[in-house]
Design a protein around this motif. Structure first.
Motif, mmCIF file in Angstrom:
data_model
loop_
_atom_site.group_PDB
_atom_site.id
_atom_site.type_symbol
_atom_site.label_atom_id
_atom_site.label_comp_id
_atom_site.label_asym_id
_atom_site.label_seq_id
_atom_site.Cartn_x
_atom_site.Cartn_y
_atom_site.Cartn_z
ATOM 1 N N THR A 67 0.813 -1.224 0.000
ATOM 2 C CA THR A 67 0.000 0.000 0.000
ATOM 3 C C THR A 67 0.843 1.269 0.000
ATOM 4 O O THR A 67 0.320 2.357 -0.234
ATOM 5 C CB THR A 67 -0.905 0.024 1.236
ATOM 6 N N LYS A 69 1.939 2.711 2.489
ATOM 7 C CA LYS A 69 1.587 3.513 3.657
ATOM 8 C C LYS A 69 2.463 3.124 4.846
ATOM 9 O O LYS A 69 2.953 1.997 4.931
ATOM 10 C CB LYS A 69 0.115 3.303 4.028
ATOM 11 N N ASP A 86 -1.857 -0.680 8.562
ATOM 12 C CA ASP A 86 -1.569 0.619 7.958
ATOM 13 C C ASP A 86 -2.090 1.755 8.833
ATOM 14 O O ASP A 86 -3.146 1.641 9.469
ATOM 15 C CB ASP A 86 -2.209 0.720 6.573
ATOM 16 N N ASN A 88 -4.017 4.664 8.933
ATOM 17 C CA ASN A 88 -5.018 5.325 8.087
ATOM 18 C C ASN A 88 -5.875 6.329 8.842
ATOM 19 O O ASN A 88 -6.818 6.890 8.298
ATOM 20 C CB ASN A 88 -5.916 4.285 7.407
#
Length: 488
Positions: A67, A69, A86, A88
């Motif tokens: 991702t 991230k 992640d 987020n």
């Protein structure tokens, strides 16, 4: 009797085979279920009974390769590969993914171990007494990594250190110890028969630093004059204690505010005269790795402006560095700030080689001391090429080498009498042939203490293509008091 001896021998061989097989089975049981990079944690060498698996924590974070991230690794136990989480939202905090090593001891026993999934730009934070509190920046959704110099952070009083690594989807692992920001917990990394890092206690590094600073003026480390010089030097200010006078860490220079601003001023002045274009002297850097040939650097007369010019082309490129700016000294220690902007690969590589040459004391040296060493060209100019070349010059680092220094090397710092090099790095490595350090002492050649130690051939990077297990061995903590543990 002969039959009896043979039976005894056979029994011995059989026992060895059984023992070896048992070890192999135990080792196999300790592998990660579901794959992953296996990292073990050995606390048996700390010489400190207050440190154990129960009060030692890790937090693992990096960038999720799928991702892209920032992510934490949620560890469940020491047998199964962790899960990437992640970042987020701004409510995610690193402390929620911290785990005690006591929870990472595999079912078959032995050392605590973490099974890490594929991760780039990874870090393993190791802390005592508390998992590290790392809030998320709400604007960038990146972790606010611990800041040892910010007393406002909740982890300011926690003793911790870090390990850097990459674990690619191809199975390649890159892992290294790092002291480029500070050293708080000495440790080594064992992998595939190699060992890297700094195992000795922090008091040994402090002693080395004091020896170097006082040795520059010929003072004994036990003298009153040395104590006064050391206490007033910039280098002693890098030793950090907490309010209870517990030794917390040794900071690297250049990363601690303005303590070292102007440290190299005298040196830069002399450097600008020594490599003035009016004298036809230059600092040469071979950019063969970038297919850019050799670049020659010389100062404009009567200025601190260093201009590098590409050799052998009809339309040569140039790069310039203004070493008169106030932050130049800090930038030399850091290797990546103004006037070194790292605008492109050429700029970054020249900045790497130049700052490495300065902090290791490899400029303004006498050519006669380096005959046959592949260092000077036919015009008498030093040429910096690559790691392999620099490793052959290790014995000259930090102004070592009889009659090889062509300037007054102890003219730096606020008192204008300190060594013109990175004392922290020299003390960390403690090279066996370093005349500026008391011996006998352990040397730590493969230990990161400066951002570009890889170019200097003194880094602790270990690269394996098949994810071989690594063991982080915590080093000598004898006599160290641990915040939140020794106050209980």
């Amino acid at each position: 009797m002969k039959i009896y001896k043979m039976n005894q021998f056979n029994i011995l061989i059989f026992s060895v085979i059984i023992l070896f097989a048992t070890d192999e089975i135990a080792f196999a049981k300790n592998q990660c279920d579901g794959g992953g990079m296996l990292v073990r944690f050995d606390l048996s060498k700390t010489n400190n009974s207050r440190i154990d698996n129960q009060n030692t924590y890790i937090v693992v974070l990096g960038i999720d390769p799928k991702t892209k991230k920032h992510a934490y690794v949620r560890m469940n136990d020491g047998n199964h590969v962790g899960t990437l989480v992640d970042i987020n939202n701004a409510n995610i905090n690193g402390k929620d993914y911290g785990i005690s090593l006591s929870e990472l001891i595999p079912g078959s026993g032995g050392m605590a171990q973490a099974c890490i999934p594929h991760l780039t730009s990874g870090r393993i934070y190791i802390s005592f007494a508390n998992p590290l509190d790392m809030p998320t920046d709400k604007e960038t959704l990146t972790p606010k990594q611990p800041d040892v110099n910010n007393p406002q952070t909740t982890t300011h009083g926690t003793l911790f250190d870090k390990v850097e690594f990459n674990y690619s989807s191809s199975g390649e692992t890159v892992i290294n110890p790092t002291g480029v920001d500070f050293i708080a917990i000495p440790y080594t990394i064992q992998q595939a028969g190699h060992e890297y890092g700094h195992f000795g206690g922090l008091n040994g590094i402090i002693h080395n630093m004091k020896t170097i600073v006082c040795g520059a003026t010929g003072e004994s480390t036990n003298s009153l004059e040395c104590s006064q010089r050391w206490n007033s030097s910039e280098w002693s200010s890098l030793i950090v204690y907490n309010s209870e006078h517990f030794l917390m860490r040794i900071d690297a220079p250049g990363r601690s505010g303005n303590r070292f601003q102007g440290y190299f001023n005298n040196y830069i002045h002399e450097l600008s005269r020594y490599y003035s274009s009016s004298l036809n002297r230059s600092i040469k850097i071979d950019l063969k790795e970038l297919n850019q040939g050799i670049w020659s650097g010389a100062f404009e007369p009567n200025t601190k402006k260093l201009i590098f010019t590409q050799n052998g082309t009809s339309n040569p490129k140039t790069l310039s560095y203004d070493l008169s700016v106030p932050q130049a000294s800090n930038s030399i220690f850091m290797g990546a700030q103004a006037p070194f902007y790292n605008k492109n690969a050429v700029d970054a590589t020249i900045a790497r080689d130049l700052t490495s040459a300065i902090i290791s004391g490899m400029l303004m040296r006498q050519e006669s001391a380096f005959v046959g060493m592949d260092f000077f060209d036919h015009q008498g100019n030093p040429v910096f090429k690559n790691k392999e070349q620099m490793q052959k010059l290790l014995k000259y680092f930090f102004n070592n080498g009889i009659n090889s220094v062509d300037y007054t090397w102890n003219q730096c710092g606020k008192q204008h009498d300190a060594p013109c090099l990175n004392v922290y790095s020299e003390a960390m490595h403690a090279l066996s042939f370093d005349k500026n350090i008391d011996h006998p002492q352990d040397s730590y050649l493969n230990s990161y203490a400066f951002s570009y130690d890889d170019f200097l051939g003194m880094d602790g990077t270990n690269i394996q293509t098949d994810a071989k297990p690594a063991t982080i061995v915590l080093g000598d903590m004898k006599g160290r008091k641990i915040p939140y543990i020794d106050l209980r």
